[in-house]
Structure formats: structure tokens, C-alpha cells
Scaffold this motif. Structure first.
Motif: not given
Length: 773
Positions: A219-234, A477-485, A488-492
Motif C-alpha cells: 500500500p501507498r498511504s496517499l493516492s494522486m486524488a488524495d493529493l489533488g494531482l493528475s493521475e497522468d503524472l509520470p 511509502k506514503i506517496v503514489p509513484d506520480g508524486y512530483p518530488h 526518499t527511496s528508504e520506504w519500509y
């Protein structure tokens, strides 16, 4: 003549015994005199009005004061009465002054902290804090110092044993305590050289397999919708992790908030259990502060004046560690040094030493003489860059502003001052809102790794009232893969967050009991995933065959009173060795741990090639490793537990060891000051309990330092627990009275419905009266 000599010897021995008994009585009386006054009246300079400290049956203070100033003052009094040694040793450690108390064993630690310069950073940061925060820190310090300076004050046993005295407390010392927590939760910078050595040993591709990445299906704690971001962000490219997604005793935590649509009461429930190193006394100190403005109740940090984790009359909040990449080691040459000074370290029972502390434009130099890092060719040493030494660090004041928050907007404004450490903060309010914010100062790097800016506060991960009706984090990992910032890569915390999501989604609505059951859940997600493979093993020994039979039908619950958890734990430990000891060679001791993501990928994924032993000509398979590993694990365990596997018990070997600083490292004194209690779970359970693979046995050094469940429909029904007891005085009955309750997963309530005029029976009332300066 002989008879006369014998009578003389007898009288001499009797006299010596009398002297020793008298000395013991004098010492004992002196030690017991260090127990605090908890009843009656105490006149103290610096108070504005009368205040009460009313302790309940567990030693939890309910503080009643007419002003915020007096509430913080009274908390300073309570902390100094119950936790003065803990406060003092913390500030001494961060300022690099422990060797002057205990001698040469502390020199290495003092060198580290003098190099880091966090004491100086705290002194600098306190000067930039706003007036309301400074006023609270000063009131608190005055309360602490009122205890130390009181006529007839007797310091806690540690000071007496070491023949030392506490020094006055200052507002800067409170900032030091916050720096200590930030350092405890600091990220991966110090592990970067070890990761470079791993790359050299295995090659970059295999090293990345070994370390592992956060699984796609976790699981990721937040979705792109939660963050108010477009699902199309790479998806952004994350750096290769240094330590990986295992939760191997790194400081972690769980928290979640359920909206009213998911609770039986129709209002939110919030849960939090921060995972930290187990210590005696406990890291946290439970307290209630009540003024005419309302009440706050929860976990306080001795040395600080605010409720760090808890609730007030309107909201509740809880933290987990985000683990951002906010530190880098830069290889530099001597030309990069822009300043230096000598640091003189006093060493009791030894020679004082002097080190040279060097600074670069990014931060302190890690002197190769004292830091065992292999510096790249062309560089002279590493320089550290991190967020813990920011001169305008306002993190200390966040607690004050959270306490006065009434709703989401107040809460968001309160956490704007967070600099370090970044925390996943879940929020719930009596008006029905739930929310999440991860505030901190996070660097933005250019292509060369240089820090060029920080992520704007508004762009940091946050959400309010998500559609799914809950927010949960576990250092995952709290953010979806498309989060633009890049954070860290140290999610555990992979196993914990999977189990938490399963638990929340397993039923439509929850109450406090179901949330408590999830918080103390001890079913291993990893065990459930790999048991089908383990059960195909073909052991050749009688012990191995009997062990496999015991595991038949096991549900993965790591309970204290059964043999299956010990069988499983010993087997997995041996499997880790069998899978990668040959590949790592001399690096194996550094990386030997419960590497869950790797082992799951090896046994159930596409990394089975790791099972081949590269030191042999034959090609070994995972199936061929399972049986021999079980045989070896059972033979080793039987040496200490006996050959009757049905009589083995997880709780006999798996116990929390709450270590005292420094006396858990001292012969004789260790038995007196160390607290132990059997506990269930392991590193893959929600109720986490980490033990080290690098030392024999299963002694737990890291777990849930605090548990809390906040019921926004009935705040006084909220539940709390810390690890050992309220008192840091080893002679107090409250030194370890909570440890068995904590070990069994029990809770306390800290109601705020009663007043100082009518305290419950069994409480002890200490009235503080203002006196002249």
C-alpha cells in the motif's frame, strides 16, 4: 591465647559487620530520600498562582494550573521529580559530555556528538524561537530548577552512584532533547559508505536485488486524488535505497485515523504507536495538563514542556517517521574546510583528550581518525550535510501550537514550523474531520546532488477526509509513484502496513476494541506469505521432522506461549544465512538481518538464483536449502531449550530488554536497573518487536514505545500505555510497574472529567504555592 584471639577476631568481625550494616542503612536512607514528594504543599519561586500535581495509582500526574505558564512550570516539576537522570544524560550525550561522568567507555560517543555539533545548533536555534515558545520553555526550566534548588534536594540514585550533581536546566536544553529525537529518526546518510562497499562486492544490479525496493503491491498511504494531482503524472525516478524496505530495528511507527463512516460511534478514532529503542525508564512520560483553556493529555518527552503525542478537547494527533533523505555525505578535500576549532573532552578516570572539529560550507567534517569510512580516492574525508543543524529550526514550538489547535486549519498552521524530523502526522477532530500532513524541510537536489532549494510546505504530502474513509501509515511509502518530488527511496514497514490495511478493511465499521486488537496484532504477514513454501521442506533430522509437524496448521501468530514462533524464527534466521552469506563474504556480518523483502522474493518471487551457493561447484536450489536450514536451526535451538520441541515457548527467549543508560552496561548494576518482560510478535508484526541477528538469542531492543487510541466520540475513553513506568527512580514502585501491562497489550485510561476539587480516591495531591524569588 588461641581462645582470646578467636574472641578478638569475632568481636572484630562483629564490629566490621555493624559498620557495614550502618553504612548500608545510611546509603539506603540516602537513596530512598531521592524519591519525590508527592503529597502536601510545596512553596516554589516562579509560579504565578497555586497549582496542583495530582498523581493517580500509576504515578501519572494530572496537572491543574490557572495559566499555561504554571502548567508548563508544574510539568517541569513533575519531570524533574520523576525523570531528572534521563533528562540530564540526554543533554549530556547530545553535547558530548558523558565521558566526564563515566570515563573512557563514553569517549567515542562524545567524539561523535562533538563532531555533529548538535549542542551548538540547539543554542543557536533557541535564539530564533518566537516569544510565546521561549516563555513556555523558560517556565518549564524554572520548574525543573525549582526541584534541583529546593532545600534538602537529594538527586536520583544515578547521580549518587556516580558522585555527580545535576546542572540547572535551560531552554536550550529543551531544544537539545528535540534534536536527540530528530537524530534518532535520522535517515540513511551514515549508511552510504556501507552501501558503496556492497555495490563493489556484489555489483550494482545484484546489490539492488539484495537491498530490495518497495514492493509494487504494497500500500501507498496517499493516492494522486488524495493529493489533488493528475493521475497522468509520470513516476519520478528514485535513487537506489541504501538500507532497503526491511523494518530491521530502524525507528518506525504505526498510525491511522478512521472517519466516522468507518466507526460505530460515527466520529473518528485515531491510533498511534511510535516504535523506538526500548529504554529504562521509558522514553515517554504520560501526563494531563488542565488550565481554564482546556485539557491536553498524552505522551510528553522529559526535558520538554508540551504533550508531544496526544489529544486536547477538540483534536487528536499521532506521528510516524517518514524517513526522508535529508542527509548526504560528500567526499571533499582539505581545501573545503572553512573553519575549525578545538573541542576539549574531559575524561573521568582517564586522560582528557582534544579533537579538532572542522566545518565545510555544507556541514561538519567526519575525521577519518574517528569515523571508520573508506574515503574515495582523491578526497581527504567526508563532510556531512543535513537538516538537523538549521539555525532557524522552529520544530520546538510546534508542540505549543498544536496544543491550542481546535480544527484542521489550526493544526496545519501549527505544523508549518516543522524542520526535522519529517513526520507522518495523522489528525482527527470532534467535528468529524480526519487528515494527514508530513511537514518538514526537505531538500531539492540538482542533477549533481547539490541542494538548491526545499519542497514548498503546500507541496508536501497532505490530505483531508479521503474518500476511502481512513488514512494509515507504517513508515511505508506514503506517496503514489506520480508524486512530483523526491522524498526518499528508504520506504519500509512493508509487512506492518499490509497487515494494517487488511485489518481496517476486514470489517465495515470499527470500535475501540477492534482498533486495540489491530494495534497489538502479532500475526506475521511474512510468515503467512512464506509458510506454504517452508512446509515443502524435507528435513533429515528427528528434530527437523518434529518441528515441521508442529508448524502444520500454524496461523502465523507470534504468541509468547507456543513453540511455533520460536521454530519459525530460528528457521528464518538460518535461511537468511544460507541465502546470502556466501555472496557477501566478509561483508556478511554488517548486513546479516531479517531481510524480509529479499527472502520473500527469493522464496516466492523471481530471485531464486540467490539460493545457489557460489562457493560450491553444484547448483543449489531453494528447495534444497530448506530442510538443512531447518535441521541446523533446530539443533542449535535445542542446545538451550532442550529436545522436547513441544515444551519450547517464544516468550522464554523473546523478551523486551529495556536498557538503562549507562548502568545496563555495568556488572551487578545491570540486574538492578534493566527491565525485562516477555512479549509476543516479531519484526513483521503490527505489534513490532525487533531482535538482532548479530547477537545470539532473541532479546528485543526495539518496539512500541507508546500506544494510544483516541476516541473522538468519547475522549475520556481514550487508551494509553508506555513501556516501563512513570518513574525513572529505580527505587520507586512506578519504575517498572507498567512493563507487564505493556507486554500483555493492555491499556490505561487518563480521564479529564474530574477536577482538582474532587480528585478520585487513591490519588496523591501535591499543591504548589508561589513563593518569593
Amino acid at each position: 591465647m588461641i581462645a582470646r584471639l578467636l574472641r578478638y577476631s569475632a568481636w572484630t568481625l562483629a564490629g566490621l559487620a555493624a559498620v557495614l550494616i550502618l553504612a548500608a542503612l545510611v546509603i539506603g536512607n540516602r537513596l530512598y530520600a531521592s524519591l519525590p514528594q508527592t503529597e502536601g504543599e510545596w512553596v516554589l519561586a516562579g509560579l504565578e498562582d497555586e497549582a496542583q500535581i495530582i498523581r493517580d495509582e500509576h504515578g501519572i500526574p494530572h496537572i491543574f494550573a490557572s495559566t499555561g505558564h504554571d502548567a508548563y512550570y508544574a510539568l517541569g516539576v513533575a519531570h524533574a521529580q520523576d525523570r531528572l537522570w534521563q533528562m540530564d544524560i540526554t543533554r549530556r550525550a547530545l553535547r558530548g559530555r558523558v565521558a566526564e561522568l563515566i570515563g573512557p567507555p563514553a569517549v567515542e560517543t562524545d567524539i561523535f556528538f562533538r563532531t555533529m555539533g548538535l549542542g551548538d545548533a540547539a543554542d543557536e536555534a533557541v535564539a530564533t524561537l518566537p516569544d510565546d515558545v521561549i516563555a513556555a520553555l523558560e517556565a518549564y526550566a524554572d520548574g525543573v530548577n525549582a526541584v534541583i534548588e529546593a532545600p534538602g534536594f537529594v538527586p536520583p540514585p544515578e547521580f549518587q552512584i556516580l558522585m555527580a550533581s545535576p546542572e540547572p536546566w535551560t531552554p536550550a536544553d529543551t531544544v537539545v532533547v528535540y534534536k536527540a529525537i530528530a537524530l534518532d529518526l535520522f535517515g540513511n546518510a551514515f549508511g552510504e559508505p556501507a552501501r558503496a562497499a556492497l555495490d563493489e562486492q556484489l555489483g550494482a544490479e545484484r546489490a539492488e536485488e539484495f537491498i530490495g525496493r518497495y514492493p509494487d503491491d504494497a500500500p501507498r498511504s496517499l493516492s494522486m486524488a488524495d493529493l489533488g494531482l493528475s493521475e497522468d503524472l509520470p513516476a519520478i525516478e528514485e535513487a537506489a535505497p541504501v538500507q532497503g524496505p526491511e523494518d530491521n530495528g530502524r525507528d518506525g511507527s504505526n498510525n491511522w485515523a478512521l472517519s466516522g463512516e468507518r466507526t460505530a460511534s460515527g466520529l473518528p478514532i485515531l491510533a498511534n504507536d511510535p516504535h523506538l529503542g526500548l529504554r529504562a525508564p521509558a522514553i515517554w512520560y504520560l501526563a494531563r495538563l488542565t488550565t481554564p483553556d482546556g485539557s491536553a493529555v498524552g505522551a510528553t518527552l522529559p526535558g520538554t514542556p508540551f504533550v508531544t503525542l496526544g489529544r486536547n478537547d477538540d483534536i487528536a494527533w499521532g506521528f510516524t517517521n517518514t524517513g526522508p533523505d535529508v542527509g548526504d555525505l560528500h567526499p571533499v578535500t582539505a581545501d573545503a574546510v572553512i573553519g575549525e576549532r578545538e573541542e576539549h573532552i574531559k575524561v573521568r578516570f582517564g586522560e582528557d583528550i582534544t579533537i579538532t572539529r572542522r566545518e565545510t560550507a555544507t556541514g561538519p567534517v567526519l575525521d577519518p581518525e574517528h569515523f571508520d569510512y573508506e574515503v574515495p580516492e582523491g578526497a581527504d574525508f567526508f563532510a556531512l550535510q543535513w537538516m538537523l543543524d538549521e539555525p532557524d529550526d522552529a520544530t520546538t514550538g510546534v508542540g505549543l501550537h498544536i496544543l491550542s489547535s481546535e480544527d484542521w486549519d489550526d493544526f496545519v498552521n501549527a505544523v508549518r514550523g516543522f524542520v526535522a524530523p519529517q513526520q507522518n502526522i495523522v489528525f482527527a477532530s470532534r467535528d468529524g474531520d480526519i487528515g494527514f500532513y508530513a511537514p518538514s524541510r526537505i531538500p531539492v537536489r540538482d542533477e549533481d546532488g547539490n541542494w538548491v532549494s526545499t519542497i514548498p510546505f503546500e507541496d508536501l504530502p497532505h490530505t483531508r477526509n479521503p474518500d476511502r474513509g481512513f488514512i494509515a501509515t507504517a513508515n511505508n511509502k506514503i506517496v503514489p509513484d506520480g508524486y512530483p518530488h523526491y522524498l526518499t527511496s528508504e520506504w519500509y514497514g512493508v509487512s506492518r502496513i499490509r497487515r494494517i490495511y487488511d485489518g481496517i478493511e476486514s470489517q465495515a465499521v470499527h470500535d475501540m476494541d477492534s482498533m486495540a486488537a489491530l494495534q497489538i496484532d502479532t500475526v506475521s504477514d511474512m510468515a503467512l506469505r512464506i509458510l506454504p513454501v517452508l512446509m515443502t521442506a524435507e528435513p533429515s533430522s528427528e528434530l527437523g521432522v518434529n518441528a515441521l509437524a508442529e508448524l502444520e496448521g500454524w496461523d502465523g501468530d507470534m504468541v509468547v506461549d507456543r513453540p511455533e514462533p520460536l521454530i519459525y524464527a530460528a528457521w528464518v534466521r538460518e535461511l537468511n544465512r544460507a541465502v546470502y552469506a556466501d555472496d557477501l563474504g566478509t561483508l556478511f556480518p554488517r548486513w546479516y538481518a531479517d531481510r524480509r523483502v529479499l527472502l520473500m522474493d527469493v522464496l516466492t518471487g523471481d530471485l531464486s538464483a540467490w539460493c545457489d551457493d557460489i562457493t560450491t561447484e553444484a547448483t543449489e536450489t531453494c528447495q534444497s536449502l530448506l530442510g538443512p536450514a531447518l535441521d541446523r536451526a533446530m539443533a542449535t535451538t535445542a542446545e538451550s531449550q532442550g529436545r522436547d520441541i513441544t515444551a519450547w515457548r517464544w516468550g522464554d527467549v523473546h523478551y523486551a530488554r529495556h536498557a538503562h543508560t549507562p548502568f545496563s552496561d555495568f556488572p551487578v548494576l545491570s540486574d538492578v536497573f534493566t527491565i525485562t518482560t516477555p512479549i509476543p510478535g516479531d519484526g513483521a508484526t503490527v505489534n513490532v518487536a525487533h531482535y538482532s541477528y548479530r547477537t545470539p538469542g532473541y532479546s528485543v531492543f526495539h518496539g512500541a514505545s507508546y500506544r494510544a487510541l483516541y476516541d473522538l466520540a468519547d475522549p475520556d475513553a481514550s487508551r494509553f500505555m508506555i513501556t516501563t513506568g512513570q518513574s525513572g527512580n529505580v527505587l520507586s514502585r512506578h519504575y517498572d510497574d507498567l512493563a507487564p501491562l505493556w507486554g500483555r497489550g493492555e491499556y490505561l485510561e487518563i480521564p479529564t472529567g474530574w477536577t482538582a476539587d474532587a480528585p478520585p480516591q487513591g490519588t496523591r495531591v501535591l499543591t504548589l504555592q508561589p513563593g518569593s524569588q
